[in-house]
Design a protein around this motif. Structure first.
Motif, short mmCIF file in Angstrom:
data_model
loop_
_atom_site.label_atom_id
_atom_site.label_comp_id
_atom_site.label_asym_id
_atom_site.label_seq_id
_atom_site.Cartn_x
_atom_site.Cartn_y
_atom_site.Cartn_z
N ARG A 1 1.36 -28.66 -8.21
CA ARG A 1 1.32 -30.07 -7.62
C ARG A 1 1.87 -30.16 -6.03
O ARG A 1 1.12 -30.73 -5.22
CB ARG A 1 2.01 -31.00 -8.40
CG ARG A 1 1.84 -32.52 -8.17
CD ARG A 1 2.20 -33.56 -9.23
NE ARG A 1 2.96 -34.59 -8.62
CZ ARG A 1 2.06 -35.75 -8.22
NH1 ARG A 1 0.72 -35.57 -8.06
NH2 ARG A 1 2.57 -36.90 -7.49
N GLY A 2 2.99 -29.60 -5.97
CA GLY A 2 3.34 -29.41 -4.37
C GLY A 2 2.49 -28.83 -3.39
O GLY A 2 2.48 -29.39 -2.33
N ILE A 3 1.84 -27.85 -3.94
CA ILE A 3 1.14 -27.04 -2.86
C ILE A 3 -0.26 -27.96 -2.77
O ILE A 3 -1.07 -27.97 -1.70
CB ILE A 3 0.94 -25.61 -3.17
CG1 ILE A 3 0.28 -25.07 -4.42
CG2 ILE A 3 2.37 -24.98 -3.00
CD1 ILE A 3 0.12 -23.90 -4.68
N GLY A 4 -0.85 -28.15 -4.30
CA GLY A 4 -2.25 -28.74 -4.31
C GLY A 4 -2.61 -30.04 -3.65
O GLY A 4 -3.56 -30.53 -3.00
N ARG B 1 -5.51 -28.67 2.42
CA ARG B 1 -6.14 -27.38 2.84
C ARG B 1 -6.13 -26.57 1.54
O ARG B 1 -7.02 -25.55 1.57
CB ARG B 1 -5.28 -26.43 4.03
CG ARG B 1 -5.37 -27.34 5.41
CD ARG B 1 -4.41 -26.91 6.04
NE ARG B 1 -2.85 -26.85 5.56
CZ ARG B 1 -1.78 -26.70 6.09
NH1 ARG B 1 -1.61 -25.92 7.22
NH2 ARG B 1 -0.94 -26.69 5.75
N ILE B 2 -5.49 -26.76 0.55
CA ILE B 2 -5.38 -25.87 -0.60
C ILE B 2 -6.06 -26.54 -1.88
O ILE B 2 -6.86 -25.81 -2.14
CB ILE B 2 -3.79 -25.74 -0.96
CG1 ILE B 2 -2.86 -24.93 -0.04
CG2 ILE B 2 -3.53 -24.88 -2.41
CD1 ILE B 2 -1.63 -24.91 -0.01
N GLY B 3 -5.81 -27.99 -2.09
CA GLY B 3 -6.48 -28.56 -3.13
C GLY B 3 -6.10 -28.22 -4.37
O GLY B 3 -5.33 -27.27 -4.44
N PRO B 4 -5.86 -29.25 -5.05
CA PRO B 4 -5.16 -29.24 -6.76
C PRO B 4 -5.90 -28.42 -7.79
O PRO B 4 -5.33 -28.06 -8.74
CB PRO B 4 -5.16 -30.78 -7.09
CG PRO B 4 -6.35 -31.44 -6.40
CD PRO B 4 -6.69 -30.75 -5.27
N LYS B 5 -7.23 -28.25 -7.51
CA LYS B 5 -8.13 -27.47 -8.47
C LYS B 5 -7.72 -26.06 -8.59
O LYS B 5 -7.56 -25.41 -7.59
CB LYS B 5 -9.50 -27.50 -8.35
CG LYS B 5 -10.02 -29.10 -8.20
CD LYS B 5 -11.12 -29.61 -8.99
CE LYS B 5 -11.40 -30.93 -8.94
NZ LYS B 5 -12.48 -31.43 -8.12
N PHE B 6 -7.92 -25.32 -9.82
CA PHE B 6 -7.81 -24.01 -9.83
C PHE B 6 -6.49 -23.77 -9.96
O PHE B 6 -6.17 -22.48 -9.57
CB PHE B 6 -8.97 -23.07 -9.24
CG PHE B 6 -10.05 -23.30 -9.95
CD1 PHE B 6 -10.86 -24.34 -10.09
CD2 PHE B 6 -10.73 -22.08 -10.89
CE1 PHE B 6 -12.21 -24.51 -10.75
CE2 PHE B 6 -11.66 -22.17 -11.63
CZ PHE B 6 -12.55 -23.33 -11.46
N LEU B 7 -5.42 -24.55 -9.98
CA LEU B 7 -4.16 -24.20 -10.08
C LEU B 7 -3.10 -24.41 -11.16
O LEU B 7 -2.13 -24.69 -11.33
CB LEU B 7 -3.47 -24.93 -8.65
CG LEU B 7 -3.88 -24.55 -7.41
CD1 LEU B 7 -2.97 -25.39 -6.29
CD2 LEU B 7 -3.46 -23.10 -6.97
#
Ligand code: NAD
Length: 436
Positions: free
Chosen positions: A240-243, A247-253
């Motif tokens: 969540r913190g990176i998504g 530039r990163i986005g929450p999907k596929f994490l």
């Protein structure tokens, strides 16, 4: 427009039904007479939400039909789509293009055109050139334009993905072919369709680059999950913190048991081969392939550890077999490696899946199948959640606790909260939740 869809599997059938729903006249072809018979009788050969209704409607309105006879489908067609399988070739991991080339040969034998031949199957760079060569060699007087139009739909959400795609990639320099492709997809959009025209080779590579990038993202978060376990952090919160960073986005994490399915494993492997052959190795993707391969079986070891180090003589309940929810597709599903590792460790496996059992029976040995989740966990020494079907997200946990012989739950999709599960008396293990 009149469309011949060669290959009526997950992609061909969904694409064919959607094109018909846009108003085109589509004939879906398949070599598998059983599939075509079933479709003619209104029975879907695959499980895909909404497909049966869509097919039924378009058959009734006479825009969609099914045949084993390619000649019938190709007669007067403006476009012939090749949507046959491109599995990994045994031995070297290259894409097996024999079905694509056979379809191309057949098209040339049956029609001189003018026709646009569209490769929808996922094929390595340069395949379109070979398709074109085969067409010209088989029928030198034929009028063919060969286009690459890779498909990005996801099983389980295939119809909405096809009807509302993020983009439609069309690889061709031929003005007539571009016009036909625009016309085919025009009904999707009132204003500007997200059509990306490019060269055929670039289009072919876009598909592999997209799948490889998504595989990298999944594998990245899976390794971060392992680190979270080692250092006492929570991967859900890291994701969540990176998504939240655009530039990163929450999907596929979503950390889990490793990617599987009919596309990512074979497509990453095929791209690695293409890179090596071209003298431009993709070392990130090579690593992702290796890490993911090891991870699936490591998930079996994770279950064994949760069971105290041995599963010999124990019964393990597995919920979810398909590679993801809302499909019956078992190709390269992580459940296969997990179950095999458990069986190798001496466990008896009982499994339940809402749609995947028929395919699973052909791929797994010595598994007992339960009719519902509760029958599955009844008397088991541990429960493993492998696929996050909706119906597993709100199980009656009191009932599950009462039915399990040992209250061990290994949740490979993190669908439950560790603190809730512990409060209910479970010995709960998720993925990458070292903080809880
Ligand atoms: P599939 O195995 O479900 O379907 C392929 C069908 O083609 C089969 O029914 C087979 O009988 C038929 N076929 C093979 N040769 C034929 C021929 N000469 N004439 C008529 N029928 C023939 O495969 P799929 O999952 O639909 O995948 C098809 C292609 O689309 C692959 O290249 C795949 O990588 C790509 N793709 C798949 C997905 C997905 O989610 N499944 C998504 C995007 C792209």
């Amino acid at each position: 427009m009149r469309v011949a869809m060669i290959g009526s599997g997950y992609v061909g059938l969904v694409s064919g039904a959607c094109f018909a729903d846009f108003g085109h006249v589509v004939t879906c072809v398949d070599k598998d007479a059983g599939k075509i018979d079933a479709l003619r009788n209104g029975v879907m050969p695959i499980y895909e939400p909404g497909l049966e209704t869509l097919v039924e409607k378009n058959v009734r309105e006479r825009r969609l039909s099914f045949t084993t006879d390619s000649a019938e489908a190709l007669k007067d067609a403006d476009a012939a789509f090749i949507a046959v399988g491109t599995p990994s070739r045994r031995g070297d991991g290259h894409a097996d293009l024999s079905y694509v080339y056979a379809a191309a040969r057949e098209i040339a034998e049956l029609t001189a055109g003018p026709i646009v031949v569209v490769t929808k199957s996922t094929v390595p760079v340069g395949t379109g050139d070979e398709v074109e060569r085969i067409l010209r060699e088989t029928r030198p007087d034929g009028d063919y334009a060969v286009v690459s139009n890779p498909e990005f739909l996801r099983e389980g959400a295939a119809i909405s993905d096809f009807k509302r795609p993020d983009r439609i990639v069309v690889g061709s320099d031929d003005p007539r072919a571009r016009e036909v492709m625009s016309e085919l997809y025009r009904p999707l959009y009132l204003n500007q369709p997200p059509l990306l025209f490019t060269t055929r080779r670039t289009s072919e590579l876009i598909k592999y680059a997209a799948n490889a990038f998504l595989a990298v993202k999944i594998t990245f978060i899976n390794e971060i999950a392992d680190l979270c376990e080692a250092v006492g952090a929570d991967v859900q919160e890291v994701a969540r913190g990176i998504g939240l960073d655009n530039r990163i986005g929450p999907k596929f994490l979503h950390a889990g048991p490793g990617y599987g399915g009919s596309c990512f494993p074979k497509d990453t492997t095929a791209l690695v081969k293409t890179g090596q052959d071209a003298g431009a190795p993709l070392r990130i993707v090579e690593t992702v392939v290796a890490v993911n391969e090891q991870r699936k079986r490591a998930m079996g070891r994770k279950v064994i550890a949760a069971c105290g180090g041995s599963v010999r003589g124990k019964t393990i309940a597995v919920l979810g077999l398909t590679f993801k929810p809302n499909t019956d597709d078992m190709r390269d599903a992580p459940s296969i490696a997990v179950i095999t590792a458990l069986q190798d460790g001496g466990a008896r496996v009982v499994a339940y899946d809402p749609e995947g059992v028929e395919q699973a029976r052909a791929m797994l040995r010595d598994v007992a199948y339960a009719p519902d989740p509760y029958a599955c966990v009844d008397g088991a020494d541990a429960l493993v959640i492998v696929t996050e079907w909706d119906e597993f997200r709100a199980l009656d946990l009191g009932r599950v606790r009462g039915l399990l012989r040992q209250p061990v739950v290994v949740d490979l999709r993190n669908i439950y909260r560790p603190e809730d599960m512990r409060k209910r008396g479970f010995a709960y293990v998720g993925v990458g939740r070292g903080a809880a």
